[in-house]
Design a protein around this motif. Sequence first.
Motif: not given
Length: 334
Positions: A212, A215-216, A219-220, A235, A239-240, A243, A246, A249
């Motif tokens: 994860y 990916k986070i 994307r962020q 992270v 940002e979490f 995510y 979004d 997601t």
Amino acid sequence: MKPALLEVMRMNRICRMVLATCLGSFILVIFYFQSMLHPVMRRNPFGVDICCRKGSRSPLQELYNPTQLELSSTAVLHQTRRDQVTDTCRANSAVSRKRRVLTPNDLKHLVVDEDHELIYCYVPKVACTNWKRLMMVLTGRGKYSDPMEIPASEAHVSANLKTLNQYSIPEINHRLKSYMKFLFVREPFERLVSAYRNKFTQKYNTSFHKRYGTKIIKRQRKNATQEALRKGDDVKFEEFVAYLIDPHTQREEPFNEHWQTVYSLCHPCHIHYDLVGKYETLEEDSNYVLQLAGVGSYLKFPTYAKSTRTTDEMTTEFFQNISSEHQTQLLALS
């Protein structure tokens, strides 16, 4: 003798009628509805289909028809919680007018204890490790005695506990109808911070970082370094949150169970939970469950000081940089 006998029979009929009226009124007060793999069905907690263990009363009987005539303050508290869940579900149902049928996959978080007629829906980050340990003691038939001697890693091995989705449809229906069902909830933002701290700030959780975190960050985070994209181990909480809210997601895949909502894991508007425990009163609520199961004299909820526990003060600190708009979006997910 005959008039006296007739009088006794008349009084017996009156007593039976009064008892039936009182029982019927009480059942109406306890609003029951649940959906299994078929349309929603009401059930009678005193029905003859409640299977009692030999020589003892079932947890449902102890809860809804206690030995003592006067309800304890704890019993009244849990009745209030049941009513709150029912009212909330009814209100949401009236607004959305959506109804879905549960599938076996929806029942994979419901742990079954056949011996004590219990069903526990576990919610990650709400003391589920200790409750899984307790369920292993309850279902182990002597294999385990002290829950704290069971390693956390062993408690999370799926084969060590039987879940409701492993039964046939008739067996599922019978257990949902006859066993005492309970779950524990936690303030959603505090649970979210707890999940973030455990899965993204601990170096040993490399699987979550890879699965994860990368990916986070991709994307962020603008201008993310190649190392961050490769490791995913730094992270930020902001940002979490971004995510989670979004829309892409959840279209991509379901949330991980550690930040999935209680509603999605346990389906409290489809399954009637007899007890709803709170993380804030974890020990008292847990021991009440054990008391109803008839094991409270020798089994207690394990307690120990944990300095790393996420508190409401920590939660406030984490959310100080989260905008009110994003907080509202998070609440909508909860």
